[in-house]
Design a protein around this motif. Structure first.
Motif, PDB file in Angstrom:
ATOM      1  N   UNK A   1     -23.753 -62.543  35.198  1.00 52.28           N
ATOM      2  CA  UNK A   1     -24.307 -62.843  33.890  1.00 52.28           C
ATOM      3  C   UNK A   1     -24.283 -61.706  32.898  1.00 52.28           C
ATOM      4  N   UNK A   2     -23.652 -60.573  33.246  1.00 54.34           N
ATOM      5  CA  UNK A   2     -23.627 -59.421  32.356  1.00 54.34           C
ATOM      6  C   UNK A   2     -22.345 -59.369  31.535  1.00 54.34           C
ATOM      7  N   UNK A   3     -22.466 -58.967  30.275  1.00 54.61           N
ATOM      8  CA  UNK A   3     -21.312 -58.517  29.499  1.00 54.61           C
ATOM      9  C   UNK A   3     -21.021 -57.088  29.936  1.00 54.61           C
ATOM     10  N   UNK A   4     -19.738 -56.740  30.096  1.00 52.40           N
ATOM     11  CA  UNK A   4     -19.355 -55.385  30.483  1.00 52.40           C
ATOM     12  C   UNK A   4     -18.552 -54.762  29.343  1.00 52.40           C
ATOM     13  N   UNK A   5     -18.950 -53.581  28.931  1.00 52.78           N
ATOM     14  CA  UNK A   5     -18.254 -52.831  27.881  1.00 52.78           C
ATOM     15  C   UNK A   5     -17.629 -51.603  28.527  1.00 52.78           C
ATOM     16  N   UNK A   6     -16.305 -51.464  28.405  1.00 53.07           N
ATOM     17  CA  UNK A   6     -15.681 -50.265  28.977  1.00 53.07           C
ATOM     18  C   UNK A   6     -14.730 -49.610  27.975  1.00 53.07           C
ATOM     19  N   UNK A   7     -15.085 -48.410  27.512  1.00 49.76           N
ATOM     20  CA  UNK A   7     -14.299 -47.702  26.498  1.00 49.76           C
ATOM     21  C   UNK A   7     -13.434 -46.587  27.093  1.00 49.76           C
ATOM     22  N   UNK A   8     -12.402 -46.220  26.355  1.00 48.11           N
ATOM     23  CA  UNK A   8     -11.675 -44.980  26.610  1.00 48.11           C
ATOM     24  C   UNK A   8     -12.155 -43.969  25.573  1.00 48.11           C
ATOM     25  N   UNK A   9     -13.254 -43.317  25.893  1.00 47.98           N
ATOM     26  CA  UNK A   9     -13.873 -42.373  24.960  1.00 47.98           C
ATOM     27  C   UNK A   9     -13.073 -41.078  24.908  1.00 47.98           C
ATOM     28  N   UNK A  10     -13.518 -40.172  24.035  1.00 47.09           N
ATOM     29  CA  UNK A  10     -12.906 -38.848  23.949  1.00 47.09           C
ATOM     30  C   UNK A  10     -12.786 -38.221  25.335  1.00 47.09           C
ATOM     31  N   UNK A  11     -11.731 -37.497  25.569  1.00 50.20           N
ATOM     32  CA  UNK A  11     -11.346 -36.846  26.821  1.00 50.20           C
ATOM     33  C   UNK A  11     -10.505 -37.756  27.708  1.00 50.20           C
ATOM     34  N   UNK A  12     -10.371 -39.056  27.356  1.00 46.14           N
ATOM     35  CA  UNK A  12      -9.466 -39.940  28.095  1.00 46.14           C
ATOM     36  C   UNK A  12      -8.019 -39.543  27.815  1.00 46.14           C
ATOM     37  N   UNK A  13      -7.152 -39.779  28.783  1.00 46.94           N
ATOM     38  CA  UNK A  13      -5.730 -39.529  28.597  1.00 46.94           C
ATOM     39  C   UNK A  13      -5.047 -40.769  28.037  1.00 46.94           C
ATOM     40  N   UNK A  14      -3.788 -40.625  27.697  1.00 49.21           N
ATOM     41  CA  UNK A  14      -2.872 -41.669  27.183  1.00 49.21           C
ATOM     42  C   UNK A  14      -3.010 -41.879  25.689  1.00 49.21           C
ATOM     43  N   UNK A  15      -3.745 -41.000  25.005  1.00 48.18           N
ATOM     44  CA  UNK A  15      -3.886 -41.071  23.547  1.00 48.18           C
ATOM     45  C   UNK A  15      -3.402 -39.791  22.868  1.00 48.18           C
ATOM     46  N   UNK A  16      -2.682 -38.985  23.590  1.00 46.53           N
ATOM     47  CA  UNK A  16      -2.249 -37.691  23.081  1.00 46.53           C
ATOM     48  C   UNK A  16      -3.153 -36.588  23.582  1.00 46.53           C
ATOM     49  N   UNK A  17      -2.575 -35.391  23.724  1.00 48.67           N
ATOM     50  CA  UNK A  17      -3.325 -34.283  24.314  1.00 48.67           C
ATOM     51  C   UNK A  17      -4.551 -33.891  23.506  1.00 48.67           C
ATOM     52  N   UNK A  18      -4.446 -33.964  22.177  1.00 54.12           N
ATOM     53  CA  UNK A  18      -5.581 -33.546  21.351  1.00 54.12           C
ATOM     54  C   UNK A  18      -6.811 -34.396  21.631  1.00 54.12           C
ATOM     55  N   UNK A  19      -6.614 -35.671  21.943  1.00 51.31           N
ATOM     56  CA  UNK A  19      -7.722 -36.573  22.229  1.00 51.31           C
ATOM     57  C   UNK A  19      -8.362 -36.241  23.567  1.00 51.31           C
ATOM     58  N   UNK A  20      -7.574 -35.751  24.508  1.00 52.84           N
ATOM     59  CA  UNK A  20      -8.069 -35.550  25.876  1.00 52.84           C
ATOM     60  C   UNK A  20      -8.591 -34.145  26.150  1.00 52.84           C
ATOM     61  N   UNK A  21      -8.392 -33.230  25.228  1.00 49.77           N
ATOM     62  CA  UNK A  21      -8.830 -31.843  25.437  1.00 49.77           C
ATOM     63  C   UNK A  21     -10.230 -31.647  24.886  1.00 49.77           C
ATOM     64  N   UNK A  22     -11.044 -30.978  25.667  1.00 46.79           N
ATOM     65  CA  UNK A  22     -12.386 -30.605  25.212  1.00 46.79           C
ATOM     66  C   UNK A  22     -12.263 -29.337  24.370  1.00 46.79           C
ATOM     67  N   UNK A  23     -12.402 -29.444  23.038  1.00 48.09           N
ATOM     68  CA  UNK A  23     -12.131 -28.282  22.182  1.00 48.09           C
ATOM     69  C   UNK A  23     -13.163 -27.176  22.285  1.00 48.09           C
ATOM     70  N   UNK A  24     -14.384 -27.526  22.687  1.00 47.08           N
ATOM     71  CA  UNK A  24     -15.443 -26.519  22.708  1.00 47.08           C
ATOM     72  C   UNK A  24     -16.422 -26.820  23.838  1.00 47.08           C
ATOM     73  N   UNK A  25     -16.194 -26.230  25.020  1.00 46.79           N
ATOM     74  CA  UNK A  25     -17.094 -26.480  26.158  1.00 46.79           C
ATOM     75  C   UNK A  25     -18.522 -26.012  25.926  1.00 46.79           C
ATOM     76  N   UNK A  26     -18.720 -25.180  24.918  1.00 44.88           N
ATOM     77  CA  UNK A  26     -20.088 -24.724  24.646  1.00 44.88           C
ATOM     78  C   UNK A  26     -20.933 -25.827  24.008  1.00 44.88           C
ATOM     79  N   UNK A  27     -20.291 -26.872  23.537  1.00 43.53           N
ATOM     80  CA  UNK A  27     -21.005 -28.020  22.971  1.00 43.53           C
ATOM     81  C   UNK A  27     -20.963 -29.153  23.996  1.00 43.53           C
ATOM     82  N   UNK A  28     -22.005 -29.352  24.779  1.00 43.53           N
ATOM     83  CA  UNK A  28     -21.956 -30.305  25.896  1.00 43.53           C
ATOM     84  C   UNK A  28     -21.980 -31.762  25.441  1.00 43.53           C
ATOM     85  N   UNK A  29     -21.423 -32.598  26.316  1.00 46.65           N
ATOM     86  CA  UNK A  29     -21.490 -34.054  26.175  1.00 46.65           C
ATOM     87  C   UNK A  29     -20.886 -34.521  24.838  1.00 46.65           C
ATOM     88  N   UNK A  30     -19.679 -34.011  24.558  1.00 47.09           N
ATOM     89  CA  UNK A  30     -19.033 -34.283  23.273  1.00 47.09           C
ATOM     90  C   UNK A  30     -18.646 -35.748  23.098  1.00 47.09           C
TER      91      UNK A  30
END
Length: 674
Positions: free
Chosen positions: A474-503
């Motif tokens: 009975x649940x709706x399921x939402x599944x995203x390819x958020x930032x850091x996912x691959x297959x969208x270009x390297x810039x999308x998948x790279x964490x630019x600043x690890x000092x800023x957590x949970x980007x």
């Protein structure tokens, strides 16, 4: 009265005939195809079929062949045991494969296709891998583990005859002494062998230290084998590094053909022997780096990048018969594709809709092979696990429908694309929703945010038992390819600043907001789950917001301070994730740890982990569970016996039980809204 009885009977029959939703027990009935191999004449395809075994709680593998002219299928290697890795001889008259019965070592077998005769080529002490026929069809090369002498420290007293003592103590002086897939490692290395295809004693070609050689490639004259590996002592300290190495078949010194900081692997030699295609990248020590396609001369000179203008990962290169282009696998926006790459770098898509190899969740991926003008691949969609399909001259034909009978009797949840724009910067975030089969337009349902692992991976419009079981409940399921996912270009998948957590937090919240705005999600009944990195992200989410009624963290990273030195990928984890040794900057590790936010958590939380998980060790889950318990937060800990990180759902019974437990946990905290 008769009319009422007739109507009642009709209603009963209709209810009986109506397809049921996917059930946990159905996981034993699913089948999935993998490893397609096109016969050299392009007229048949061999492939591996995995079928659930309810009595032994596993997937049994067998080898089947499809005749492309008639579509007829027949088993080639089946029955008790496991049968896999089919590889055609150059003339297509024989098929090599690996097979073993229960309790025995895997062995190398050859089948003569005309007569059906089967023979074991050699009696091997360890499992063969990476099979490759020589160009003349006289030999088969393979890789195999060769045990070495384990280091010792001290000596136990002599054991009296007949005494029953405990297992001997184990000592190691290696950085990597266990892996998630193999557990505690034995001393030794994977070496290269060659054996006569007619049978005989295998001849060992390498004796050096180092890692697995990966896929093998013969030169057209059969005089050498190319591998992609790090064969240097201490290779476990540099797991990303590998080089293309030429191994003479008749003896002599190996020649390293590449030499750069970064991986070079998957060599493929052009039909005329002049060029070598391979994959790799210049290592920049980033959390995500896509493999690119290169070519070089046969002697290693003049290496050049072909896919510099194609911002997607490349793997599994194969030369076209005319040597003018290279076929390869890529993932583009969550979809697996076979592409053709010209020597000028032009990329053309040959086939799409490739299915990943996971049954429980809809990961992107793919598997393919080509011969002549035939490309065979594993095709799937949101309602079907992987089947075998072929593409010929631009036309795709699906050859199998392994789950037709089962899924015809099941009403699956509908999968739709959901438009999502990140509140962080307006970037589009590919997202899918799975709707319960009885969903009615405008109806707001309890909703689960499901987050993939990695994070260097991606979901797609693929089949996933977890998603379908959640929808069936009975649940709706939402599944995203958020930032850091691959297959969208390297810039999308790279964490630019690890000092800023949970980007990627804003991306996840934007996906949930979009589901609410679209009228799918009940904002008063939101839940969150995910595995590995998805478990890490879910733990961070409930440390930052109370909008979710319950959470289920599967094999999560909880505390980077403890995890980074206690994982089987220790050699790369610290440098590629945060750039420094953990003791040099512990503050950044703690800021990026969900445990640092546990004091904020009010969400009832279930934690699920494999008993033998060496990637995100069980101590991670135990820490979080302990913290929740100390704080009085409703919480539970579920340990999956015998399961490692990658095999948390390998056993159908455990996969079904895990999904059932998560549903039960969420059901406990969902409310009935009017």
């Amino acid at each position: 009265m008769h009319l009422k009885l007739s109507l009642a009977l009709a209603a009963l029959l209709a209810a009986t005939a109506a397809p049921a939703q996917l059930q946990p027990k159905d996981l034993f009935s699913l089948q999935v195809a993998s490893d397609p191999q096109v016969r050299p004449d392009g007229k048949a395809v061999a492939y591996v079929r995995a079928t659930g075994d309810v009595m032994n709680d596993r997937m049994n593998r067998s080898i089947w062949m499809i005749d492309l002219a008639s579509g007829a299928q027949a088993p080639i290697a089946a029955g008790p045991g496991q049968h896999a890795s089919p590889r055609w001889s150059p003339d297509g008259k024989r098929l090599a494969y690996v097979s073993y019965a229960e309790g025995e070592k895997p062995q190398l077998w050859v089948r003569w296709m005309d007569s059906g005769t089967v023979a074991r080529v050699a009696t091997l002490p360890e499992a063969p891998r990476s099979l490759r026929w020589s160009p003349d069809g006289r030999s088969i090369a393979f890789a195999m583990f060769v045990p070495g002498e384990a280091p010792r420290l001290g000596k136990a007293p002599d054991k009296p005859e007949g005494a029953k003592w405990a297992d001997p103590v184990r000592y190691t002086d290696q950085l990597v002494y266990r892996t998630d897939s193999e557990g505690l490692l034995r001393a030794g290395d994977v070496q290269l062998f060659i054996v006569s295809a007619s049978g005989g004693a295998p001849r060992q070609l390498t004796r050096d230290k180092g890692g697995d050689p990966g896929p093998l490639a013969f030169t057209p004259d059969g005089r050498a084998i190319l591998i992609g590996a790090n064969r240097k002592p201490g290779a476990d300290r540099d797991p990303v590094e590998s080089e293309i190495i030429r191994i003479p078949v008749d003896g002599g010194d190996a020649t390293r053909l590449t030499n750069r900081d970064g991986p070079d692997s998957e060599p493929a030699v052009s039909p005329d022997g002049r060029l070598i295609a391979y994959t790799g990248f210049d290592d920049r020590k980033r959390n995500s780096q896509d493999m690119r396609l290169y070519v070089m001369n046969a002697d290693g000179s003049n290496p050049r990048l072909l896919t510099g203008g194609f911002d997607r990962p490349i793997s599994r290169p194969m030369w076209s018969p005319d040597g003018r282009s290279i076929l390869a696998l890529t993932i583009d926006r969550g979809e697996g594709k076979v592409v053709r790459v010209g020597l000028d770098g032009k990329v053309t898509t040959l086939a799409g809709g490739l299915a990943g190899g996971s049954l429980d969740r809809p990961y992107s991926g793919g598997d393919y092979h080509a011969a002549g003008n035939v490309v065979a691949f594993v095709a799937g969609d949101e309602h079907r696990p992987g089947d075998i399909a072929v593409s010929r001259r631009g036309r795709t034909t699906r050859l199998t429908d392994l789950n037709a009978d089962l899924l015809a009797a099941r009403k699956l949840g509908e999968v739709r694309k959901l438009a999502v724009t990140s509140s962080r910067d307006g970037a589009p975030i590919d997202t899918w929703v799975v709707l319960p089969s009885d969903y009615r337009p405008g109806e707001k349902r309890p909703t689960i945010l499901e987050i993939h692992g990695g994070p260097a991976s991606s979901y797609g419009a693929n089949f996933g038992t977890d998603m379908q079981l959640y929808a069936a409940a009975g649940y709706v399921v939402v599944y995203p390819n958020a930032r850091l996912s691959t297959s969208y270009g390297e810039a999308f998948s790279i964490n630019p600043d690890p000092t800023q957590p949970f980007a990627d937090y804003a991306d996840f919240m934007s996906a949930v907001d979009a589901a609410v705005a679209a009228g799918y999600a009940d904002p008063a009944n939101l839940f969150v789950t995910g595995g590995s990195y998805g478990g890490y992200a879910a733990a961070a989410i409930i440390g930052k917001t109370d909008r979710f009624r319950a959470a289920a963290l599967q094999k999560p990273v909880i505390n980077w301070v403890s995890k980074i030195l206690n994982t089987d990928i220790i050699a790369a984890q610290y440098e590629y994730t945060y750039g420094k040794q953990p003791w040099d900057n512990p503050e950044i590790l703690w800021r990026n740890s969900p445990l640092s936010l546990v004091g904020n958590v009010k969400t009832p939380t279930l934690v699920v982990v494999g008993e033998r998980d060496y990637r995100t060790p069980i101590s991670e889950s135990e820490q979080y569970y302990g913290a929740l318990q100390l704080r009085g937060i409703p919480s539970g800990l579920m340990v999956v016996p015998g399961a490692n990180h990658g095999g948390l759902t390998a056993r159908p019974s455990q996969s079904a039980a895990k999904a059932s437990a998560i549903i039960a946990w969420f059901d406990r905290y969902r409310t009935v809204t009017k």
